[in-house]
Every structure is written in C-alpha cells, then in structure tokens.
Design a protein around this motif. Structure first.
Motif, PDB file in Angstrom:
ATOM      1  N   LEU A 183      30.071  -6.430 -49.340  1.00  0.00           N
ATOM      2  CA  LEU A 183      29.670  -5.663 -50.520  1.00  0.00           C
ATOM      3  C   LEU A 183      30.889  -5.158 -51.289  1.00  0.00           C
ATOM      4  O   LEU A 183      30.893  -5.137 -52.521  1.00  0.00           O
ATOM      5  CB  LEU A 183      28.794  -4.474 -50.106  1.00  0.00           C
ATOM      6  CG  LEU A 183      27.317  -4.747 -49.864  1.00  0.00           C
ATOM      7  CD1 LEU A 183      26.625  -3.490 -49.339  1.00  0.00           C
ATOM      8  CD2 LEU A 183      26.635  -5.216 -51.136  1.00  0.00           C
ATOM      9  N   GLU A 184      31.918  -4.756 -50.554  1.00  0.00           N
ATOM     10  CA  GLU A 184      33.099  -4.183 -51.195  1.00  0.00           C
ATOM     11  C   GLU A 184      33.804  -5.194 -52.083  1.00  0.00           C
ATOM     12  O   GLU A 184      34.194  -4.888 -53.213  1.00  0.00           O
ATOM     13  CB  GLU A 184      34.069  -3.665 -50.122  1.00  0.00           C
ATOM     14  CG  GLU A 184      35.184  -2.796 -50.663  1.00  0.00           C
ATOM     15  CD  GLU A 184      34.681  -1.583 -51.430  1.00  0.00           C
ATOM     16  OE1 GLU A 184      35.317  -1.223 -52.447  1.00  0.00           O
ATOM     17  OE2 GLU A 184      33.649  -1.005 -51.035  1.00  0.00           O
ATOM     18  N   VAL A 185      33.970  -6.441 -51.592  1.00  0.00           N
ATOM     19  CA  VAL A 185      34.647  -7.447 -52.423  1.00  0.00           C
ATOM     20  C   VAL A 185      33.756  -7.885 -53.579  1.00  0.00           C
ATOM     21  O   VAL A 185      34.259  -8.268 -54.636  1.00  0.00           O
ATOM     22  CB  VAL A 185      35.085  -8.669 -51.582  1.00  0.00           C
ATOM     23  CG1 VAL A 185      36.110  -8.271 -50.548  1.00  0.00           C
ATOM     24  CG2 VAL A 185      33.900  -9.356 -50.926  1.00  0.00           C
ATOM     25  N   GLN A 224      35.953  -9.638 -56.729  1.00  0.00           N
ATOM     26  CA  GLN A 224      36.917 -10.578 -56.169  1.00  0.00           C
ATOM     27  C   GLN A 224      36.288 -11.894 -55.734  1.00  0.00           C
ATOM     28  O   GLN A 224      37.000 -12.867 -55.483  1.00  0.00           O
ATOM     29  CB  GLN A 224      37.627  -9.949 -54.959  1.00  0.00           C
ATOM     30  CG  GLN A 224      38.427  -8.707 -55.293  1.00  0.00           C
ATOM     31  CD  GLN A 224      39.091  -8.132 -54.057  1.00  0.00           C
ATOM     32  OE1 GLN A 224      39.997  -8.710 -53.484  1.00  0.00           O
ATOM     33  NE2 GLN A 224      38.618  -6.977 -53.629  1.00  0.00           N
ATOM     34  N   ILE A 225      34.962 -11.932 -55.614  1.00  0.00           N
ATOM     35  CA  ILE A 225      34.302 -13.135 -55.130  1.00  0.00           C
ATOM     36  C   ILE A 225      32.917 -13.235 -55.744  1.00  0.00           C
ATOM     37  O   ILE A 225      32.302 -12.214 -56.080  1.00  0.00           O
ATOM     38  CB  ILE A 225      34.223 -13.109 -53.578  1.00  0.00           C
ATOM     39  CG1 ILE A 225      33.912 -14.497 -53.028  1.00  0.00           C
ATOM     40  CG2 ILE A 225      33.210 -12.082 -53.094  1.00  0.00           C
ATOM     41  CD1 ILE A 225      34.072 -14.589 -51.515  1.00  0.00           C
ATOM     42  N   GLU A 275      38.411 -12.414 -41.871  1.00  0.00           N
ATOM     43  CA  GLU A 275      39.455 -13.431 -42.082  1.00  0.00           C
ATOM     44  C   GLU A 275      39.003 -14.472 -43.106  1.00  0.00           C
ATOM     45  O   GLU A 275      39.789 -14.886 -43.966  1.00  0.00           O
ATOM     46  CB  GLU A 275      39.794 -14.096 -40.749  1.00  0.00           C
ATOM     47  CG  GLU A 275      40.522 -13.165 -39.778  1.00  0.00           C
ATOM     48  CD  GLU A 275      40.688 -13.780 -38.398  1.00  0.00           C
ATOM     49  OE1 GLU A 275      40.207 -14.921 -38.194  1.00  0.00           O
ATOM     50  OE2 GLU A 275      41.296 -13.124 -37.531  1.00  0.00           O
ATOM     51  N   LEU A 276      37.737 -14.890 -43.016  1.00  0.00           N
ATOM     52  CA  LEU A 276      37.235 -15.880 -43.977  1.00  0.00           C
ATOM     53  C   LEU A 276      37.152 -15.274 -45.372  1.00  0.00           C
ATOM     54  O   LEU A 276      37.456 -15.952 -46.373  1.00  0.00           O
ATOM     55  CB  LEU A 276      35.874 -16.405 -43.537  1.00  0.00           C
ATOM     56  CG  LEU A 276      35.270 -17.496 -44.431  1.00  0.00           C
ATOM     57  CD1 LEU A 276      36.241 -18.652 -44.621  1.00  0.00           C
ATOM     58  CD2 LEU A 276      33.954 -18.001 -43.856  1.00  0.00           C
ATOM     59  N   LEU A 277      36.761 -14.019 -45.481  1.00  0.00           N
ATOM     60  CA  LEU A 277      36.729 -13.334 -46.777  1.00  0.00           C
ATOM     61  C   LEU A 277      38.110 -13.322 -47.409  1.00  0.00           C
ATOM     62  O   LEU A 277      38.274 -13.624 -48.599  1.00  0.00           O
ATOM     63  CB  LEU A 277      36.234 -11.887 -46.602  1.00  0.00           C
ATOM     64  CG  LEU A 277      34.757 -11.595 -46.797  1.00  0.00           C
ATOM     65  CD1 LEU A 277      34.469 -10.130 -46.496  1.00  0.00           C
ATOM     66  CD2 LEU A 277      34.285 -11.948 -48.191  1.00  0.00           C
ATOM     67  N   GLU A 278      39.100 -12.970 -46.608  1.00  0.00           N
ATOM     68  CA  GLU A 278      40.475 -12.909 -47.117  1.00  0.00           C
ATOM     69  C   GLU A 278      40.953 -14.281 -47.574  1.00  0.00           C
ATOM     70  O   GLU A 278      41.599 -14.404 -48.622  1.00  0.00           O
ATOM     71  CB  GLU A 278      41.394 -12.340 -46.028  1.00  0.00           C
ATOM     72  CG  GLU A 278      41.150 -10.871 -45.728  1.00  0.00           C
ATOM     73  CD  GLU A 278      41.971 -10.373 -44.553  1.00  0.00           C
ATOM     74  OE1 GLU A 278      42.566 -11.225 -43.848  1.00  0.00           O
ATOM     75  OE2 GLU A 278      42.003  -9.150 -44.324  1.00  0.00           O
ATOM     76  N   ASP A 279      40.633 -15.330 -46.790  1.00  0.00           N
ATOM     77  CA  ASP A 279      41.033 -16.687 -47.165  1.00  0.00           C
ATOM     78  C   ASP A 279      40.319 -17.137 -48.441  1.00  0.00           C
ATOM     79  O   ASP A 279      40.926 -17.761 -49.322  1.00  0.00           O
ATOM     80  CB  ASP A 279      40.713 -17.664 -46.031  1.00  0.00           C
ATOM     81  CG  ASP A 279      41.676 -17.523 -44.859  1.00  0.00           C
ATOM     82  OD1 ASP A 279      42.713 -16.852 -45.028  1.00  0.00           O
ATOM     83  OD2 ASP A 279      41.383 -18.064 -43.781  1.00  0.00           O
ATOM     84  N   ALA A 280      39.027 -16.830 -48.529  1.00  0.00           N
ATOM     85  CA  ALA A 280      38.239 -17.241 -49.697  1.00  0.00           C
ATOM     86  C   ALA A 280      38.801 -16.632 -50.975  1.00  0.00           C
ATOM     87  O   ALA A 280      38.831 -17.282 -52.026  1.00  0.00           O
ATOM     88  CB  ALA A 280      36.783 -16.827 -49.505  1.00  0.00           C
ATOM     89  N   ILE A 281      39.258 -15.387 -50.884  1.00  0.00           N
ATOM     90  CA  ILE A 281      39.814 -14.702 -52.057  1.00  0.00           C
ATOM     91  C   ILE A 281      41.225 -15.196 -52.357  1.00  0.00           C
ATOM     92  O   ILE A 281      41.564 -15.513 -53.504  1.00  0.00           O
ATOM     93  CB  ILE A 281      39.817 -13.175 -51.829  1.00  0.00           C
ATOM     94  CG1 ILE A 281      38.383 -12.650 -51.724  1.00  0.00           C
ATOM     95  CG2 ILE A 281      40.561 -12.458 -52.958  1.00  0.00           C
ATOM     96  CD1 ILE A 281      38.281 -11.225 -51.239  1.00  0.00           C
ATOM     97  N   ALA A 282      42.048 -15.270 -51.306  1.00  0.00           N
ATOM     98  CA  ALA A 282      43.459 -15.643 -51.494  1.00  0.00           C
ATOM     99  C   ALA A 282      43.616 -17.065 -52.021  1.00  0.00           C
ATOM    100  O   ALA A 282      44.477 -17.334 -52.861  1.00  0.00           O
ATOM    101  CB  ALA A 282      44.210 -15.477 -50.170  1.00  0.00           C
ATOM    102  N   TYR A 283      42.788 -17.988 -51.527  1.00  0.00           N
ATOM    103  CA  TYR A 283      42.933 -19.401 -51.907  1.00  0.00           C
ATOM    104  C   TYR A 283      41.831 -19.876 -52.858  1.00  0.00           C
ATOM    105  O   TYR A 283      41.727 -21.067 -53.141  1.00  0.00           O
ATOM    106  CB  TYR A 283      42.939 -20.271 -50.646  1.00  0.00           C
ATOM    107  CG  TYR A 283      44.025 -19.891 -49.674  1.00  0.00           C
ATOM    108  CD1 TYR A 283      45.372 -20.130 -49.965  1.00  0.00           C
ATOM    109  CD2 TYR A 283      43.721 -19.267 -48.462  1.00  0.00           C
ATOM    110  CE1 TYR A 283      46.377 -19.765 -49.078  1.00  0.00           C
ATOM    111  CE2 TYR A 283      44.711 -18.900 -47.569  1.00  0.00           C
ATOM    112  CZ  TYR A 283      46.032 -19.147 -47.882  1.00  0.00           C
ATOM    113  OH  TYR A 283      47.023 -18.785 -47.011  1.00  0.00           O
TER     114      TYR A 283
END
Length: 308
Positions: free
Chosen positions: A205-207, A212-213, A232-240
């Motif tokens: 919910l936060e992202v 961001q997504i 970890e998947l959230l971070e990867d989805a946003i970063a890449y």
C-alpha cells in the motif's frame, strides 16, 4: 470552471446554489494566516510535478485562488479548504501573500469540497482515490467508513442474487448518485476492483500511495506471503522498473523454489511407507506395537487436518 467541476460542487452542497467563480469573494491574505486542516485527504505529492508547480509560481505567481474558510473565534486566521499544492508551492517560493477565495463553510462542507477536488485530479493514485471515495460516501451517508464498506458488499450481494433489499435501498440510491456525479467509475467496479486494494499488505500500500508502482504490479506482488521476499521483489520492481510479465515470472520462480521442501517431504513419506511394508517389523511384537502407535497418531493428524 469545467461543467464536471460545477456539477460536483452542486452535488456537494446538495440544494444550495454555490456562487460562480466571478461572484465569489476574492482577496489577498498573508500566507502565515492560513493553516492546513487537521485531516487532509491527500497524503502524497509527486515530487517532479511539485517542482514544476514551484517553478511556475516563481515565474507567474499563483494563478488560481486558494479556497479558504475563516477559523471560528480566531479573527484574521483561516483554514485551507482546497489548493494544498499551490499553498506548498507558495511556501517554497517564499510568497508573503496569496490570492484567495473566502467562503463560510461547515466542517462537513469543507471536507467534501477538499475530497471532491482531490478526486478530480488526474495524478491521484488509486489508493488515495479509493480512500477519498470512501470518505466522501461516509460523509454523505453520515456513517463510519467500515459501515460503508459493509454496505457496498451487501449491495454487491443483492445484485448477484437479483434481490432488492428494501432496508438498504435509500442508502444504495445515494451511493449510486455519488458515483454518477463523480463520473470516475461505477460503484460495482469500485467494489470489485478498488475495495480489495485496502486489504493489501501495508508495504505494498505504501509504494502504491507514493506512486512508485502501478496497481496491477502491486497486486501481483501482494500474493507473496513472506514479508522479506515480498519486500525484496518490491524493491527490485521499483529499482529496475520491472514489467508485469517480469514480475509474474519472478513470482513463479519464488513459488518453485519453495516447492522442493514440500516435495522432498512427500518423497520421504512414500519411501518410508514402501520400506515399512517390506520390513520385518510386523513379526516383532514390540516393534509392531510402536508402529501401530505411530500409525494411530498419523491417522489422527490427517483427520484433524481434513476437519479444518
């Protein structure tokens, strides 16, 4: 003012006729005399668009009045009703005064106008839009948001069962009118596609709130139950900037990685029972008694699992 925005303001005030923009009292007020309301419907502002607005205010000033209302028992002090982005931009630029429209409003009218203004913004993210619609409906029906959510699901059940429930009919008609005036989506779509948003894990919910997504990507990632793996998947989805298909592929890989442990346990059970059938424990009274006890416990475990 657009026709849609005018219709929405008529809707907010029900039978009262709000004056047109040219008839509204306009003034210039010190920015320091304006405070933000305690409850604000919008939590996130896109930093890029915010910076664009700041640059516009630097060059052209405030082009559209802020809507404010007098604070009771505090002469010369006002509460912001609509225009928070312009208010923040004026603060960033260092403006001393801003153009305003002053209107006497009740608490409920002020909240309704703020909600409607935010719901008409193109960059409002789906979480805030969902929460804003719930707030607006709760305000109009004069009930708590959890009661509104229950009402939505009852309406959905009635439609699915082709049953008109006379007990909730007046409230249902009010809800249909709200969605018709907003023109954002139908209430059925809201129940099916938006209310489930609020059940997503808080990190997802936060992202979503911060833009961001995308909603479809967030909903897919929310399927992962392990908090750390999901993070970890959230971070990867946003970063890449992973596509939805890439995210689904990674989720499938994660699910497959969790399979071997379960598969090996099943293999162990199969192998154990195969060897048990061929063993000589049946000829040893002491071992036979132990096997019977273990089998009884295993049977009870299976029956208990089936009953849940």
């Amino acid at each position: 003012m657009s026709n849609k925005r005018r219709e929405l303001k008529d809707f907010v005030f029900e039978n009262t006729e709000p004056p047109s923009d040219s008839q509204q009292p306009t003034a210039t007020v010190a920015l320091s005399a304006i405070t933000l309301p305690s409850q604000q419907p919008r939590r996130y502002f896109d930093p890029i668009k915010m910076e664009q607005l700041i640059q516009s205010v630097k060059q052209h000033g405030i082009l559209e009045n802020l809507l404010i209302r007098p604070i009771q028992n505090q002469p010369g002090q006002y509460e912001l009703v609509a225009g928070e982005r312009r208010y923040r931009a004026a603060q960033s630029v260092g403006l001393v005064e801003v153009p305003v429209t002053i209107r006497e409003l009740t608490d409920s009218e002020a909240v309704a106008i703020a909600l409607v203004e935010n719901l008409q913004r193109e960059d409002l993210n789906p979480v805030e839009e969902t929460e804003g619609i719930l707030q607006l409906v709760a305000l109009r029906l004069e009930c708590a948001q959890n009661e509104v959510i229950s009402l939505f699901y009852r309406m959905q059940n009635d439609v699915q069962r082709l049953n008109d429930n006379v007990i909730i009919q007046p409230q249902a008609e009010s809800i249909k009118a709200i969605f018709s005036e907003l023109g954002l989506m139908g209430w059925e779509s809201f129940v099916s596609n938006r209310l489930p948003l609020l059940k997503l894990p808080e990190d997802v919910l936060e992202v979503l709130r911060s833009g961001q997504i995308e909603y479809t990507k967030a909903r897919a990632i929310a399927r992962i139950k392990n908090d750390q793996t999901r993070k970890e998947l959230l971070e990867d989805a946003i970063a890449y900037n992973l596509s939805l298909s890439e995210i689904k592929r990674k989720i499938k890989e994660i699910e497959q990685q969790s399979q071997p442990e379960t598969s090996s346990l099943k293999d162990l059970a199969d192998e154990t029972f195969r060897r048990l059938k061929k063993s000589q424990v049946w000829d040893d009274p002491k071992k036979k008694t132990k096997v019977e006890k273990l089998l009884t416990q295993l049977k009870a475990l299976i029956e208990d699992d089936n009953s849940n």
